[in-house]
Motif scaffolding. Structure first.
Motif, short mmCIF file in Angstrom:
data_model
loop_
_atom_site.label_atom_id
_atom_site.label_comp_id
_atom_site.label_asym_id
_atom_site.label_seq_id
_atom_site.Cartn_x
_atom_site.Cartn_y
_atom_site.Cartn_z
N LYS A 4 0.84 -1.20 0.00
CA LYS A 4 0.00 0.00 0.00
C LYS A 4 0.88 1.25 0.00
O LYS A 4 0.63 2.20 -0.74
CB LYS A 4 -0.94 -0.01 1.21
CG LYS A 4 -2.02 -1.08 1.13
CD LYS A 4 -3.01 -0.98 2.27
CE LYS A 4 -4.05 -2.10 2.21
NZ LYS A 4 -3.58 -3.39 2.74
N LEU A 5 1.92 1.23 0.83
CA LEU A 5 2.83 2.36 0.88
C LEU A 5 3.53 2.54 -0.47
O LEU A 5 3.69 3.66 -0.96
CB LEU A 5 3.88 2.16 1.99
CG LEU A 5 3.34 2.14 3.43
CD1 LEU A 5 4.43 1.76 4.41
CD2 LEU A 5 2.73 3.49 3.80
N ALA A 6 3.88 1.41 -1.07
CA ALA A 6 4.57 1.46 -2.36
C ALA A 6 3.66 2.06 -3.43
O ALA A 6 4.09 2.88 -4.25
CB ALA A 6 5.04 0.06 -2.77
N VAL A 7 2.38 1.65 -3.43
CA VAL A 7 1.43 2.18 -4.41
C VAL A 7 1.26 3.69 -4.20
O VAL A 7 1.30 4.47 -5.16
CB VAL A 7 0.07 1.45 -4.31
CG1 VAL A 7 -0.99 2.18 -5.11
CG2 VAL A 7 0.20 0.01 -4.78
N GLU A 8 1.07 4.07 -2.95
CA GLU A 8 0.93 5.51 -2.65
C GLU A 8 2.15 6.27 -3.19
O GLU A 8 2.02 7.35 -3.76
CB GLU A 8 0.85 5.74 -1.13
CG GLU A 8 -0.33 5.09 -0.44
CD GLU A 8 -1.61 5.89 -0.55
OE1 GLU A 8 -1.65 6.81 -1.39
OE2 GLU A 8 -2.58 5.56 0.18
N VAL A 40 -7.57 -1.34 -3.15
CA VAL A 40 -7.22 -0.96 -4.52
C VAL A 40 -8.44 -0.37 -5.22
O VAL A 40 -8.36 0.68 -5.87
CB VAL A 40 -6.69 -2.18 -5.30
CG1 VAL A 40 -6.48 -1.83 -6.77
CG2 VAL A 40 -5.40 -2.69 -4.69
N LEU A 41 -9.60 -1.01 -5.06
CA LEU A 41 -10.81 -0.51 -5.71
C LEU A 41 -11.17 0.87 -5.20
O LEU A 41 -11.60 1.73 -5.96
CB LEU A 41 -11.98 -1.46 -5.48
CG LEU A 41 -12.03 -2.73 -6.31
CD1 LEU A 41 -13.45 -3.25 -6.35
CD2 LEU A 41 -11.53 -2.51 -7.73
N SER A 42 -10.98 1.07 -3.90
CA SER A 42 -11.36 2.37 -3.35
C SER A 42 -10.39 3.45 -3.80
O SER A 42 -10.68 4.64 -3.67
CB SER A 42 -11.41 2.31 -1.82
OG SER A 42 -10.12 2.08 -1.33
N LYS A 43 -9.25 3.06 -4.38
CA LYS A 43 -8.31 4.03 -4.96
C LYS A 43 -8.84 4.56 -6.29
O LYS A 43 -8.21 5.39 -6.92
CB LYS A 43 -6.94 3.38 -5.19
CG LYS A 43 -6.11 3.24 -3.94
CD LYS A 43 -5.35 4.51 -3.64
CE LYS A 43 -5.41 4.77 -2.16
NZ LYS A 43 -4.99 6.12 -1.78
N GLY A 44 -9.92 4.01 -6.74
CA GLY A 44 -10.52 4.53 -7.96
C GLY A 44 -10.23 3.69 -9.19
O GLY A 44 -10.23 4.18 -10.31
N HIS A 45 -10.00 2.44 -9.03
CA HIS A 45 -9.81 1.58 -10.19
C HIS A 45 -11.12 1.50 -10.96
O HIS A 45 -12.18 1.29 -10.38
CB HIS A 45 -9.36 0.19 -9.75
CG HIS A 45 -8.85 -0.63 -10.88
ND1 HIS A 45 -9.67 -1.35 -11.68
CD2 HIS A 45 -7.58 -0.79 -11.35
CE1 HIS A 45 -8.93 -1.96 -12.61
NE2 HIS A 45 -7.67 -1.63 -12.43
N SER A 46 -11.03 1.67 -12.28
CA SER A 46 -12.26 1.88 -13.04
C SER A 46 -12.94 0.59 -13.47
O SER A 46 -14.15 0.53 -13.57
CB SER A 46 -11.95 2.73 -14.26
OG SER A 46 -10.90 2.13 -14.98
N SER A 47 -12.20 -0.47 -13.70
CA SER A 47 -12.83 -1.64 -14.32
C SER A 47 -13.49 -2.54 -13.28
O SER A 47 -13.14 -3.70 -13.13
CB SER A 47 -11.80 -2.43 -15.11
OG SER A 47 -10.69 -2.73 -14.30
N THR A 48 -14.45 -1.98 -12.55
CA THR A 48 -15.09 -2.75 -11.50
C THR A 48 -15.99 -3.85 -12.05
O THR A 48 -16.34 -4.78 -11.34
CB THR A 48 -15.94 -1.84 -10.60
OG1 THR A 48 -16.65 -0.94 -11.42
CG2 THR A 48 -15.08 -1.08 -9.62
N GLY A 49 -16.36 -3.71 -13.34
CA GLY A 49 -17.21 -4.74 -13.93
C GLY A 49 -16.54 -6.11 -13.88
O GLY A 49 -17.20 -7.14 -13.74
#
Lengths: 387, 679
Positions: free
Chosen positions: B66-70, B114-123
């Protein structure tokens, strides 16, 4: 040996209320795995002496596990030491050595000012989540104090009769409050993590053991718990989730520790209570399966540990008289290992997790050779230490 | 605590696992160094991937990622084409981890993060879930994640309801799917989504669950759902007043301390040293907000302008089913006189159930109070439970002057509810040869009785219900106690279902103002119920039953004599609810199990009220701290009662030491175990 599996078992500290997975607690498996052959026929008695040998061996082995950087050693130590106390064998434990060892897992800020930064100063699971002090004396780049480890640490200290007033409980509790979310739930560790009833319970037990509720907003926590009651009367781990034995225990034990429900809840008119006790009772009783054991969820196999999780709930709401105790005892004896300890399912090899909950379950059944149980803390009742 | 040699295992196993351990340890310590030094290079991140592949529960590694992604996100800016690959990689690592351990809390949490970070392809998430849920349809992590994704993507609840249809049709015993169905349906009904009204949808749901139950009657999934539907059918959201004392149209005779002779037998005579009497409101669920603002009183009785309403509850909670106010009658002019009292509630909002629903149906009731001058002081005679009872007067068989046995507010829509219950009863008579079939039928019949308002047919089901529970006790011995409790509840409902049945158990106790006495002795009752219909009772004989506690009796504010001898009371804590019954003078708990179970007493040590520093120190505690600690459960109950007569013989706890302790705590006691103390 099962050494490898144990050595990287990173997250066991969170799993003590965990569910019905076959692999889940495998990591606790004992050195007994090297004994081949079919399981021996079950004994008709609670074999106290064999359990004593089993736990003593575990106790002696701790340093070895330590070398292998096993990560949730506080939890394992809790099972061993509290287990020995259930067996009335506290003389086998060197209280001072244990206390010193447990306290070495405590996280402390470099100074009180850093309290404000939202970190939690409790206990971490084991050495590998503890960072060395660097050259500047700057401690704790990443503080990984965990609620479950903290519960286990305090449980060990409490059971061994260590004076908890020597701990800076104000620091611990005030920093713990940082972990409580707006909805009342707790995350286990300040850098984030899933929030659910397991950690509400840990927080409630911690407050109770330290005798101060400054570590949480009780009203908020209560509302979160009530939101977790499912349509069948049991509780799920988070609001909207399916009823589960461990979650139901966390809910009811927390409500009891917080003082929201009293003894004999069941005889109360159901509508005057904060929860729905008659549905809860119905759900709990249906968890006792035909083989006499308790299952964690509907249509799942019976498992030793749920004899405690569900049995303790029934005890807490005053419904333990409704358990078929003879059948439960029979099931548990089928899970008792010839070498001491208990397994998850009949005929399997024992592990520490299921052994501990086997002892608590037998204590619930008022086995004469065991110390009585304090169901809301999951610990032996020891008048000397104030539990 | 140093090493003891371990049992040997095969050398080759030992070697292999040792090698593996060494490798892991070196990976781990390298990883910790990266984490500590905040190094987020490609190489460092790959190392964490490797660790997670081996152990998906390694939460420190998830946190590191998580820290690395941030860190990466902070350096690339908001360009979606750059963000997506980073988040995709995280989802890939999670998916691999889940393949390794489907129940990894850390992995599922990381995916949510990850999803709450705004990843768009939730489908894609629902597709992935479909795959996982096919493999394990009960995995609660997957179900929880599904609910999370549904909320995040605003997928309609009706679509999700369809999904549970599919899952259930695929396998009737998928409890998780039934559970999710209840969650969705509750929400749809609460929001009154199109077509989702209870009177239409609940009957439809009964049809669906029948298919499951009749296909496999041994599976619990359908039965639990059915129980939930029954709950939805029976329970009404808004709180209702179920009874009051005095009841509508009744008359009470009020007098000061002492004996008032010659009262007509169809009235309740209430004598009070304090010159006040209780006004009791009994609701069907716990409510808060009962006050002189929400309950108005039109009364000729002076001095009751600002009534104080108190919840009767064992917790210091401000909600309760039972609320009591004390009305003063002592400040009236001398001489006998009648006073009318009218009580109104529901006209102004404020009475709210603990679940947040308002008491909305206005209701009023009127009663007459005959105030008499106090008579001469009575002697403190011993109350005997063996004689002095007179049969209930045939003329006063009509109990309407004492109690309302019917329903008070019938302003709810009962029609569809009754219809649904009736058709269920018909349906389940077909399955009444199985245990769960019998239990369900008994519950349905109870529900039917609860909703019946026609006095002519009320009570017809009770014989059948009692028989069903008797059958169950014989068939299913492991749940014997549970059925016994239910049997007791049904029996007490039967007793209170009509004035004919109730008057069979009613007596007058001659020696004390013709007290109204209810004798429910020798009925093997294990639980108390229907207390709302018994508020007028002044003397209660529950001896020779199987009761464990007095919970529920706290509502009986008129109770002055209680016989609990020969029951299964295990400690004084089980009598805790009696602390609210200020009128109680005579208590018989002889021949119980008090003091026999040391375990239960010890367990209270961890939550003993003695540790509560708010409690004031009284003389008894100062003079005899040892005995207070030993008998604290008795101490806390007895010191709050105003007993004149107590019987505790035949309990383990009874003995000289305990007797003398009792006399210290209750110095006003006149009779202890049938004798005057000091004699």
């Amino acid at each position: 040996m099962s050494e490898t599996a144990v050595s990287i078992d990173w997250d066991r500290s969170k799993s003590e209320e965990e569910d019905d997975d076959e692999e889940e607690e495998e990591e606790y498996s004992s050195p007994m795995q090297s004994f081949p052959g079919p399981p021996p026929p079950p004994s008709a008695n609670f074999e106290k002496d064999r359990h004593l040998v089993y736990l003593e061996m575990m106790y002696e082995l701790l340093p070895y596990h330590y070398q292998s950087q096993e990560i949730n050693r506080l939890t394992l130590a809790h099972f061993i030491i509290s287990g020995l106390h259930f067996l009335n064998a506290k003389d086998r434990v060197d209280k001072d050595v244990v206390a010193k060892w447990v306290l070495s897992f405590q996280a402390l800020p470099s100074n009180r000012v850093s309290l404000k930064d939202g970190e939690f100063y409790g206990f971490f699971g084991s050495r590998s989540s503890q960072f060395p002090v660097d050259e500047n004396g700057d401690f704790l780049t990443h503080n990984s104090s965990h609620l479950a480890s903290t519960y286990c640490a305090l449980a060990i200290l409490k059971v061994t009769g260590h004076d908890l007033s020597t701990i800076d409980s104000e620091l611990l509790l005030l920093s713990m409050k940082n972990l409580q979310q707006d909805d009342g739930s707790f995350m286990p560790i300040h850098i984030g993590g899933e929030t659910d009833l397991r950690f509400v319970y840990c927080a409630a037990a911690i407050c109770y053991m330290l005798d101060s509720w400054s570590g949480m907003d009780k009203e908020k926590a209560k509302n979160y718990i009530l939101n977790c009651q499912s349509y069948d009367g049991g509780f799920g781990l988070i609001p909207g989730s399916e009823s589960h034995g461990g979650a139901t225990y966390c809910a009811i034990a927390s409500l009891r520790l917080m003082g929201f429900i009293g003894v004999d809840l069941l005889s109360n008119d159901s509508s005057s209570s904060v929860i729905n006790p008659s549905l809860l009772l119905n759900w709990c009783l249906q968890r006792q399966a035909n083989d006499g054991g308790f299952q964690g969820r509907t249509n799942k196999p019976s498992d030793t540990c749920y004899a405690f999780w569900i049995g303790a709930v029934l005890k807490l709401v005053g419904g333990d008289a409704l358990i078929d105790k003879i059948a439960l005892r029979k099931f548990l004896l089928n899970c008792q290992s010839k070498y001491g300890g208990f397994s998850k399912f009949p005929g399997q090899l024992p592990d520490l997790y299921h052994s501990y909950y086997g002892y608590t379950a037998f204590s619930l059944l008022e086995e004469p050779s065991l110390s009585p149980l304090c169901p809301e803390l999951g610990l032996p009742l020891l008048a000397a230490t104030g539990i | 605590m140093h090493g003891r040699p371990r049992k040997a295992s095969k050398p080759e196993e030992e070697a292999a696992s040792a090698a593996k351990a060494v490798k892991l340890r070196s990976l781990q310590s390298q990883f910790m160094t990266y984490h500590h030094d905040k190094i987020y290079t490609k190489e460092a991140i790959e190392l964490s991937t490797k660790l997670l592949e081996i152990n998906p529960e390694a939460y420190t590694a998830w946190n590191y990622r998580k820290l690395a992604v941030e860190d990466s996100l902070s350096r690339i800016g908001p360009d979606p084409s750059l963000v997506k690959p980073i988040l995709d990689e995280e989802l890939r690592v999670v998916e691999n981890a889940l393949k390794q351990n489907f129940k990894s809390y850390g992995a599922w949490h990381h995916r949510k993060w990850v999803l709450s970070k705004g990843h768009s392809s939730t489908g894609n998430e629902l597709k992935l879930l479909d795959k996982f849920q096919k493999l394990d349809s009960r995995n609660f992590h997957a179900w929880n994640y599904r609910r999370f994704v549904v909320e995040l993507t605003n997928r309609s609840e009706q679509d999700e309801l369809q999904y549970t249809d599919d899952m259930i049709n695929n396998n009737f015993s998928n409890y998780s799917a039934w559970h999710n169905r209840s969650v969705l349906l509750s929400s749809l009904l609460a929001n009154r989504a199109d077509g989702f009204v209870p009177e239409k949808k609940i009957p439809d749901e009964y049809e669906i669950v029948h298919q499951a139950i009749f296909t496999d009657p041994d599976d619990q999934s359908g039965w639990f759902y059915h129980l939930w539907l029954l709950d939805q059918t029976v329970n009404v959201e808004s709180p209702l007043l179920t009874s009051s004392w005095p009841s509508h149209g009744s008359s009470v005779i009020l007098s000061g301390a002492g004996c008032f002779n010659g009262s007509p037998s169809n009235f309740t005579t209430f004598c009070s040293e304090t010159g006040s009497f209780p006004l009791i409101l009994y609701f069907d669920q716990a409510v808060g907000g009962v006050s002189s603002l929400t309950v108005t009183l039109d009364s000729e009785l002076k001095g009751n302008e600002n009534l104080v309403w108190e919840p009767i509850s064992n917790k210091s909670s401000q909600v309760s089913c039972v609320w009591v106010a004390r009305l003063n009658f002592s400040s009236q002019p001398c001489g006998s006189k009648d006073y009318k009292v009218k009580v109104r509630l529901g006209n102004s909002p404020g009475i709210v159930s603990s679940r947040g629903f308002n008491f909305s149906a206005p209701y009023e009731f009127v009663f007459t109070a005959h105030v008499h001058d106090p008579a001469k002081d009575s002697q403190e005679r011993i109350v005997s439970w063996t004689d002095g009872f007179e049969l209930w007067d045939a003329q006063s068989k009509d109990l309407n002057s004492l109690v309302t046995l019917g329903q008070l507010n019938a302003g709810i829509d009962l029609k569809w509810r009754q219809a649904a219950i009736d058709s269920e009863i018909e349906c389940f008579r077909l399955l009444a040869d199985s245990k769960i079939g019998k239990l369900t039928l008994a519950r349905l019949l109870m529900a039917s009785e609860a909703m019946m308002s026609d006095a002519a047919v009320k009570g017809v089901h009770y014989e059948e219900i009692l028989q069903l529970y008797n059958d169950l006790m014989a068939l299913d011995s492991s749940h014997h106690h549970y059925y016994k409790d239910e049997h007791s509840v049904a029996f007490l409902h039967k007793v209170t279902s009509s004035s004919e049945s109730l008057s069979r158990y009613l007596f007058r106790y001659r020696d004390m103002n013709n007290l109204v006495c209810l004798r429910l002795n020798k009925l093997s009752l294990s639980r108390i119920a229907s207390v709302n219909k018994l508020l007028f009772v002044q003397m209660l004989d529950l001896s020779h039953n199987e009761l464990h506690s007095t919970e529920g009796l706290e509502a009986m504010q008129l109770l002055s004599c209680l016989n609990l001898s020969h029951n299964r009371i295990r400690s004084f804590s089980a009598l805790d609810s009696l602390r609210h019954v200020k009128q109680l003078k005579v208590l018989d708990v002889s021949h119980n199990h008090i003091g026999k179970h040391s375990v239960d007493t010890t367990r209270y040590l961890c939550s003993s009220p003695l540790s509560n520093s708010d409690l004031s120190q009284d003389d008894v505690r100062r003079q005899n701290p040892g005995l207070v600690t030993k008998y604290w459960d008795a101490y806390f109950v007895l010191r709050d009662l105003n007993l004149k007569q107590l019987d505790i013989a035949g309990n383990e706890i009874a003995g000289d030491e305990f007797n003398s302790f009792v006399l210290q705590v209750v110095p006003k006691l006149v009779w202890l175990n049938g004798q005057k103390p000091g004699n």
